[in-house]
Scaffold this motif. Structure first.
Motif, PDB file in Angstrom:
ATOM      1  N   ASP A  53      -6.683   4.979   6.654  1.00 35.05           N
ATOM      2  CA  ASP A  53      -7.664   4.143   7.531  1.00 35.05           C
ATOM      3  C   ASP A  53      -7.449   2.615   6.683  1.00 35.05           C
ATOM      4  O   ASP A  53      -7.404   1.526   7.320  1.00 35.05           O
ATOM      5  N   TRP A  54      -7.006   2.502   5.313  1.00 30.75           N
ATOM      6  CA  TRP A  54      -6.637   1.650   4.774  1.00 30.75           C
ATOM      7  C   TRP A  54      -5.660   0.700   5.131  1.00 30.75           C
ATOM      8  O   TRP A  54      -5.632  -0.692   5.486  1.00 30.75           O
ATOM      9  N   ARG A 109     -10.778  -0.961  -1.208  1.00 30.99           N
ATOM     10  CA  ARG A 109     -11.010   0.360  -1.395  1.00 30.99           C
ATOM     11  C   ARG A 109      -9.791   1.057  -1.880  1.00 30.99           C
ATOM     12  O   ARG A 109      -9.848   2.127  -2.735  1.00 30.99           O
ATOM     13  N   ALA A 110      -8.528   0.864  -1.336  1.00 32.00           N
ATOM     14  CA  ALA A 110      -7.310   1.684  -1.943  1.00 32.00           C
ATOM     15  C   ALA A 110      -6.959   1.352  -3.262  1.00 32.00           C
ATOM     16  O   ALA A 110      -6.914   2.256  -3.845  1.00 32.00           O
ATOM     17  N   LEU A 157       0.864  -1.198   0.069  1.00 31.72           N
ATOM     18  CA  LEU A 157       0.025  -0.070   0.139  1.00 31.72           C
ATOM     19  C   LEU A 157       0.935   1.149   0.063  1.00 31.72           C
ATOM     20  O   LEU A 157       0.596   2.335  -0.823  1.00 31.72           O
ATOM     21  N   THR A 187      -7.279   7.588  -1.794  1.00 25.59           N
ATOM     22  CA  THR A 187      -6.327   6.314  -2.039  1.00 25.59           C
ATOM     23  C   THR A 187      -5.359   6.494  -0.772  1.00 25.59           C
ATOM     24  O   THR A 187      -5.334   5.373  -0.258  1.00 25.59           O
ATOM     25  N   ALA A 229     -10.348  -3.076   2.956  1.00 27.65           N
ATOM     26  CA  ALA A 229      -9.469  -1.721   2.875  1.00 27.65           C
ATOM     27  C   ALA A 229      -8.454  -1.937   1.799  1.00 27.65           C
ATOM     28  O   ALA A 229      -8.386  -0.907   1.148  1.00 27.65           O
ATOM     29  N   ARG A 230      -8.124  -3.161   1.355  1.00 29.88           N
ATOM     30  CA  ARG A 230      -7.122  -3.230   0.215  1.00 29.88           C
ATOM     31  C   ARG A 230      -7.994  -3.011  -1.217  1.00 29.88           C
ATOM     32  O   ARG A 230      -7.463  -2.378  -2.094  1.00 29.88           O
TER      33      ARG A 230
END
Length: 521
Positions: A457-458, A474-475, A408, A453, A471-472
């Motif tokens: 939070d992610w 959404r990123a 990330l 991005t 989370a992944r």
């Protein structure tokens, strides 16, 4: 005649940090909009009710309340307001279903009589929330919060758009996010915050200069950032910007990674569900008691525990003020800081505890004020150089930069580089031959998706393994949106880029005032 308590030295400040990621239009259950509506119903609605009640009694300077732009965007959003109204109505129906239950079998909770009594109370609570929402929240949270700011019931803390982890952010994007976040607060509340809750209390040396340039006078860090000496605010590295540290000894009395009031046997258990209605009808009972053996929730028992924990907290704060004032040889400042969502969402009794403790502290001779009050009152010590830090595990950056989220970190770097290069080129082309350029919706959306991005939070959810897959997703979704629009623009397909930007904006149209023309060149 009642004997008046001896006033404690110094001042106490309660700081609450209100934040959720952007959840609208990105799934409902088990992670997504349900998270927003649960927090709204259990924490935000009762918190504002508590603050309005105290304000009506002419009580002021009670709480320093951090509201991140991404939360206020959702609490003002017409789609979210409609969704919340539906959620509250459904909550009332679930309470009614529990109140008429004839059997507890196969529900995950096997106390049908207790469940019916619980359902009656839950239905009444949902009805009260519905009435409150329909009367007071018709135009979102901003009018309610502005009233509390105007009456000086609260001090507002702002923050950068989308809650990015600032130490790892490109400096230009960091500056833009902060300035736009402060402007967003001014647009909603007619008030520009002097202080901010730095996302994740994260700090890197030099950030104080950006704060000063943006007009920020103070910000929050965690206690270890000040080497545990949180008795006074500290100017940072030769600037006038003040860092206030969270007093862990006091804050952890309420809630810590290992213990705290919400774990008391009398309080409602967060993890035990009636699987038919989704309600939580049990009390904690005991740390190692399995869900099926939890005792029914007893409001009277919980009420007694609240009073005991109010008295305990007041005594803890009073003792801390006395001991810290004696240690430093002058009146000390004690700051307790928590996520707002603790009070109601995670700890059902939290809002009642808050109301009672905000009454009990001054009654016990403990002065209460905001962070701005602390500055005005001279609770400021010697300048300090802060280390790189956060309030995450290890009090460093590992949650947002460690091996578990290395992908990330790399994704964020790549997306930000792409976005900035594309936006720079678009703005330069628009300015050719003209002293004025029109607003560029494509550049705006590229920056909007980029900021989503890089939300902190992610990586937090991945590092903590809480809905890590979501989370992944959404990123990478926002990264894909950024790339897709930028690639079309870079290929000279302006009309296609405009269609893409418009399409993504329908899902992620928050921060409508974001203007790429203000991006630092």
């Amino acid at each position: 005649m009642t004997e008046q308590p001896v006033p404690a030295p110094g001042m106490f400040t309660l700081v609450l940090h209100t934040h959720l990621p952007w959840l609208a239009h990105h799934g409902r259950w088990p992670v997504g909009e349900e998270w927003l509506y649960q927090s709204w119903a259990a924490a935000y609605l009762p918190l504002l009710r508590v603050l309005q009640t105290l304000a009506a009694e002419d009580r002021s300077h009670l709480v320093t309340l951090g509201m991140t732009p991404v939360v206020t965007a959702q609490l003002d959003d017409p789609y979210c307001l409609t969704g919340m109204h539906h959620w509250l109505a459904n909550w009332e129906l679930r309470g009614r279903e529990a109140a008429t239950r004839r059997s507890g079998a196969d529900t995950g909770y096997t106390e049908p009589e207790a469940l019916r009594a619980f359902g009656i109370r839950e239905q009444a609570e949902a009805r009260l929330a519905l009435e409150d929402f329909e009367v007071s929240w018709r135009h979102g949270a901003s009018p309610l919060l502005r009233g509390l700011i105007d009456t000086e019931t609260i001090e507002l803390l702002g923050g950068p758009l989308s809650h990015p982890f600032q130490p790892l952010l490109n400096p230009r994007l960091r500056e833009f996010a902060l300035r736009e976040g402060l402007a967003d607060a001014h647009a909603r509340f007619a008030h520009t915050p002097r202080g901010i809750w730095a996302p994740e209390c994260a700090y890197a040396p030099g950030m104080e200069n950006g704060y000063a340039a943006a007009g920020v006078t103070h910000f929050m860090v965690d206690g270890p950032s000040l080497h545990g000496d949180t008795s006074l605010g500290r100017p940072v590295s030769g600037t006038d910007v003040i860092a206030f540290g969270r007093d862990l000894r006091v804050s952890y009395r309420v809630w810590s990674p290992k213990s705290g009031y919400p774990g008391h046997a009398a309080y409602r258990d967060f993890h035990t569900y009636d699987h038919v209605t989704g309600l939580k009808p049990a009390r904690v009972t005991g740390r190692n008691v399995p869900s099926q053996d939890k005792a029914p929730y007893d409001p009277e028992r919980a009420d007694q525990a609240i009073d005991a924990h109010v008295a305990d907290f007041v005594e803890v704060v009073r003792r801390r003020l006395v001991s810290e004032s004696e240690r430093i040889g002058r009146p000390a400042h004690v700051v307790a800081a928590f996520d707002t969502e603790l009070f109601g969402h995670w700890w059902y009794e939290g809002p009642v505890w808050l109301e009672r403790v905000l009454r009990a502290l001054p009654e016990a001779g403990v002065p209460v004020g905001t962070l701005s009050d602390a500055i005005d009152g001279g609770f400021i010590g010697a300048p300090v150089d802060l280390p790189p830090s956060s309030w995450g595990s290890g009090k460093d950056w590992q949650v947002w930069s460690g091996d578990r989220v290395a992908d990330l970190v790399a994704l964020n770097t790549e997306v930000v580089d792409t976005a900035l290069a594309t936006v720079d080129k678009a703005l330069a082309q628009a300015a050719v031959g003209s002293a004025w350029s029109p607003r560029d919706a494509v550049a705006d959306q590229i920056l909007r998706e980029t900021l989503l991005t890089v939300s902190s939070d992610w990586p937090f959810m991945v590092s903590k393994d809480t809905a890590a897959e979501y989370a992944r997703y959404r990123a990478h979704l926002h990264a894909h949106a950024t790339r897709e629009i930028a690639d079309a623009l870079a290929a000279g397909r302006r009309e296609h880029a405009e269609r893409l930007a418009d399409g993504w904006n329908r899902a992620d149209g928050l921060f409508g005032a974001l203007d790429a023309r203000r991006f630092p060149r």
